[in-house]
Design an enzyme around this catalytic site. Structure first.
Site, PDB file in Angstrom:
ATOM      1  N   GLU A 183      26.860  40.496  39.920  1.00  0.00           N
ATOM      2  CA  GLU A 183      26.595  41.847  39.403  1.00  0.00           C
ATOM      3  C   GLU A 183      25.472  41.866  38.364  1.00  0.00           C
ATOM      4  OE1 GLU A 183      30.354  43.443  38.015  1.00  0.00           O
ATOM      5  OE2 GLU A 183      30.710  44.267  40.003  1.00  0.00           O
ATOM      6  N   GLU A 252      33.753  43.418  46.733  1.00  0.00           N
ATOM      7  CA  GLU A 252      34.943  43.664  45.906  1.00  0.00           C
ATOM      8  C   GLU A 252      35.465  45.069  46.118  1.00  0.00           C
ATOM      9  OE1 GLU A 252      34.485  42.736  41.724  1.00  0.00           O
ATOM     10  OE2 GLU A 252      33.365  40.905  42.170  1.00  0.00           O
TER      11      GLU A 252
HETATM   12  C1  GAL Z   1      33.652  43.218  38.764  1.00  0.00           C
HETATM   13  C2  GAL Z   1      33.441  41.725  38.642  1.00  0.00           C
HETATM   14  C3  GAL Z   1      34.713  40.957  38.912  1.00  0.00           C
HETATM   15  C4  GAL Z   1      35.849  41.555  38.149  1.00  0.00           C
HETATM   16  C5  GAL Z   1      35.966  43.024  38.496  1.00  0.00           C
HETATM   17  C6  GAL Z   1      37.061  43.746  37.762  1.00  0.00           C
HETATM   18  O1  GAL Z   1      32.689  43.918  38.095  1.00  0.00           O
HETATM   19  O2  GAL Z   1      32.445  41.302  39.522  1.00  0.00           O
HETATM   20  O3  GAL Z   1      34.535  39.627  38.575  1.00  0.00           O
HETATM   21  O4  GAL Z   1      35.601  41.401  36.800  1.00  0.00           O
HETATM   22  O5  GAL Z   1      34.806  43.675  38.142  1.00  0.00           O
HETATM   23  O6  GAL Z   1      38.274  43.178  38.011  1.00  0.00           O
END
Ligand code: GAL
EC number: 3.2.1.23
Length: 828
Positions: A183, A252
């Site tokens: 990110e 994600e």
């Molecule tokens: C994203 C990040 C993950 C985790 C998630 C929230 O921004 O890439 O590693 O932190 O947020 O759980």
């Protein structure tokens, strides 16, 4: 000469065959999809972080993921866990990354390796080792030679480990994709031109490692080629890669959310999660990953944040202990099966859309052999009735109907037929009361009065700079001489500390004057308490406590930790305030606490300190105390938890292994929770929270592998704030009640996991209503006795499957045309 030539030839052939081994898999992509061995794919993936479970749990977690319809397991790689000191590596036990990837491989799944090595992940310091920060001229995540050198060193180390074990798909292994950075696009603008140069360097460094499978960069619009950019978020249907030749990928999909001390318990519905997935594939997605599929536990001190709880359950499809989180797991499984059946049309078909207005859209994917369709209703409140290809479809608000053959709805994201499992602590075997021994954190008085520190410095220091994060605790100690004539003297004097310590405990002249904890994310605060000072030397001791290091944001690594000051004595004389700034004084620092430094929690050290543990007068509310007890492990295979209600804050060990920080005395705030959660409309981490006004975390996971089945086990607690251990209990977690609200023309499956169904509490087919635990029959019911039918089919069995139909439950009078449902509640 001839002989030599003859010998070289077979060697040459062997080399050729090992590079193009029959097992090797070619992973590539085009604008439409990730392609594996020339076939465009729909890939369903889920994140499982190996150190957030124990290695004996891995096969079961991975098999449950496979059974849930996953193709791929994604994991980060945790730099600070693997390289705790520079060039000293640890890949043992639960850090055995190679073994984890091989477990994925033997389950027949693919893997996505997110090396980072910055990972965020609510992991301490985002995965960076603190020694890295303490290297000279260091700046993280930018063009900085020291940083780049260390990042390259670790990344190369991981890549080489994988190569040596032939774990990349190009070598016949399961790893189909690898990630570099994490990110960075979210923060790149804060780094100016150097940010762009850095991300270009990341790409070329990664590329030079020649892994034979594509690299991805998440949340990185315009990622340097050939990196594939991907999306992270609760929804990625609107996402379009900025590079037109990149496929649409989602690294994600947040299945719930993480939890902070003092925060509420997040909850994301199965309906909304399924909706986000169906929308993503309706709009051309090829790869989707659940973050997390299994969240697990922040054992030891790995929780970041600051203030992330020990549980990292995340409301993921597999709960913290590895049990199915139903209905989420099952509702998604059904969707996965259908999506896979539509793989060809989705990835090769022609696409056409029909707009029905009011945010209702049908998407048709057509190849010569097969057509597959979605009808989505993005409207958050209005249900839709649409006529599509001559048939009527009822599409509830905020839902997607899936029609694998474009002719019949096989699934709707809002119609859940999977059971809801309500987990409970097993009360069958009420555990025995524990017999505790205790001892004080033994040289507290010595420390706070005599200043027996590890280092002396003029002025205040940043906590992580001196502790290297080897401990949560750092004493800041100083003396101040006040003679009778000092202008500060007044009847009303106080100590004022400007602090970034997550918890601050203050002592003046050996007496505890109070503490302050961070609340509501106010990490920068002022502590002020009245003090009694003496003429002559006054001794100040401030204990700064860290509860996980920050893991996100531009330059997060240099955010202040500990007591950064100013520290002042203040005298109030009427209107006048006189301040004495102690910040520049000479300060003594003591890293850690004696009990930790002497490993009082360790099984090995138990003998040595035996005499000093007392059975007398067990204190119930004493700060800085150690407690220890023996216990028998609960029998069986069900996950074990320890209930720490009654305790304050501290750390807990089982047979010498830390199961994490505890803080049951920290209640979450009273408001912001809902009884009912409306799945409709956009989800956010504050929506649908529950457990308001309750201990943030009362139960702590005790992995079975930490326990001895036979013989005794030891629990050790370090209690920082003061608490009463007399109610601490070990229990197992089992499925207690199972409910389902299945729709007509579907199948419903009921299961108590590994226990038999014992009784039917409620069953009605027609228009019943209510929530699990308070179901009520409606105005119409099937003619047959539903409870009897369910009892006959299910009681005494581990699971049972029934058709939800009038044929089975009897036709209903007075139900009209309304769709009928079976509501059932069974006990385990
Ligand atoms: C994203 C990040 C993950 C985790 C998630 C929230 O921004 O890439 O590693 O932190 O947020 O759980």
């Amino acid at each position: 000469m001839k002989m030599k030539q003859f010998n070289l030839l077979p060697l040459f052939l062997i080399l050729i065959t090992s590079f193009s081994s029959a097992n090797s898999t070619i992973v590539s992509h085009d604008e439409r999809a990730i392609t594996i061995d020339g076939q465009r794919r729909i890939l369903i993936s889920g994140s499982i972080h190996y150190p957030r479970s124990t290695s004996d749990m891995w096969p079961d977690l991975i098999n449950k993921a496979k059974d849930g319809g996953l193709d791929t397991i994604e994991t980060y790689v945790f730099w600070n866990a693997h390289e705790p000191a520079r060039r000293q590596y640890d890949f043992s036990g639960n850090l055995d990354l190679v073994r984890f990837i091989k477990t994925i491989q033997s389950a027949g799944l693919y893997s996505v390796l997110r090396i980072g090595p910055y990972v965020c992940a609510e992991w301490n310091y985002g995965g960076f080792p603190v020694w890295l920060h303490n290297m000279p001229d260091m700046k993280f995540r930018t063009i900085n030679p020291s940083f780049m050198n260390e990042m390259q060193n670790f990344t190369t180390k991981i890549v080489n480990m994988m190569k040596e074990e032939s774990l990349f798909a190009s070598q016949g292994g399961p790893i189909i994709l690898a990630q570099i950075e994490n990110e960075y696009g979210n923060v790149i603008s804060s780094y100016g031109a150097e940010g762009k140069a850095y991300i270009d360097w990341c790409a070329s460094m990664a590329n030079s490692l020649d892994i034979g499978v594509p690299w991805i960069m998440c949340q990185q619009p315009h990622a340097p080629q050939p990196m594939i950019e991907t999306c992270n978020g609760f929804y990625c249907d609107q996402y379009k890669p900025s590079n037109p030749s990149s496929p649409k990928m989602w690294t994600e999909n947040w299945t719930g959310w993480f939890k902070n001390w003092g925060g509420k318990h997040p909850y994301r519905t199965a309906e909304d999660l399924a909706y986000s997935v169906a929308r993503f594939f309706q709009t051309g997605g090829t790869f989707q990953n659940y973050y997390m599929y299994h969240g697990g536990t922040n054992f030891g001190r790995v929780a970041g944040g600051p203030y992330i709880t020990t549980s990292y359950d995340y409301d993921a499809p597999l709960n913290e202990y590895g049990n199915l989180n139903q209905p989420k797991w099952g509702h998604l499984k059904q969707l996965h099966t259908l999506l896979k059946s539509m793989e060809k049309p989705l990835t090769y078909g022609n696409i056409s859309t029909i707009d029905f207005g009011n945010s209702v859209t049908a998407t048709v994917y057509t190849t010569n052999e097969k057509s597959s369709c979605f009808i989505s209703n993005v409207n958050a409140t209005a249900d839709a009735l649409v006529n599509f290809k001559g048939k009527d479809y009822n599409v509830p608000a905020w839902s997607v109907s899936v029609l694998p053959d474009c002719d019949k709805e096989a699934y709707n994201t809002a119609r859940v037929n999977t059971q809801t499992s309500i987990m409970t602590e097993d009360s069958c075997a009420e555990p025995k009361k524990l017999k505790w021994t205790w001892r004080p954190e033994f040289t507290t008085q010595k420390t706070i009065l005599k200043r027996s520190g590890d280092l002396i410095s003029k002025g205040l220091v940043d906590q992580k700079d001196v502790t290297n994060d080897a401990s949560d605790y750092l004493w800041y100690m100083t003396r101040v001489h006040l003679d009778k004539k000092d202008p500060i003297w007044s009847r009303n004097m106080s100590l004022r500390v400007h602090s970034n310590a997550h918890v601050l405990h203050a002592y003046v002249n050996g007496k505890y004057i109070g503490n302050q904890i961070v609340r509501d994310n106010k990490f920068d605060y002022r502590f002020e308490k009245k003090v009694n000072l003496v003429h002559g030397t006054n001794r100040l001791a401030l204990l700064s406590v860290s509860v996980g290091l920050q893991n996100y944001g531009p330059f997060f690594e240099s955010g202040p930790t500990g007591i950064n000051g100013p520290v002042k004595l203040v005298g109030y004389k009427g209107e006048e305030t006189i301040e004495k700034d102690l910040s520049k004084h000479q300060w003594d620092y003591k890293i850690g606490l004696h009990g930790f430094n002497h490993k009082l929690f360790s099984i090995k050290s138990a003998g040595r300190h035996q005499l000093k543990w007392s059975t007398d007068k067990l204190p119930a509310d004493r700060m800085l105390s150690w407690y220890k007890a023996n216990f028998e492990a609960p029998l069986g295979k069900d996950p074990v938890i320890v209930d720490l209600n009654g305790l304050g804050k501290g750390e807990v060990w089982i047979n010498g292994q830390s199961i994490g920080r505890y803080w049951p005395s920290f209640n979450s705030s009273d408001d912001g929770c809902t009884d009912e959660c409306d799945y409709r409309g956009e989800y956010g981490s504050d929506k649908c929270a529950f457990m308001c006004g309750k201990p943030t975390q009362r139960w702590y996971h005790v992995p079975r592998s930490f326990l001895n089945d036979k013989g005794h086990n030891t629990i050790t607690l370090f209690e920082e704030m003061g608490g009463d251990p007399s109610n601490v209990k070990f229990k197992t977690v089992v499925t207690g009640t199972v409910c389902a609200k299945a729709h007509e023309h579907n199948e419903v499956e009921l299961s108590c996991d590994n226990r038999p169904i014992s009784a039917v509490k409620f069953a009605s087919f027609g228009n019943p209503s209510g929530r699990c635990g308070s179901f009520a029959a409606g105005t119409c019911e099937g003619a047959n006795d539903a409870a009897k039918i369910v009892a006959k089919e299910c009681v005494g069995k581990l699971n049972c499957t029934m058709n939800v139909s009038s044929h089975k439950f009897g036709s209903t009078l007075d139900c009209g045309d309304a769709p009928k449902r079976l509501f059932v509640e069974v006990e385990c």
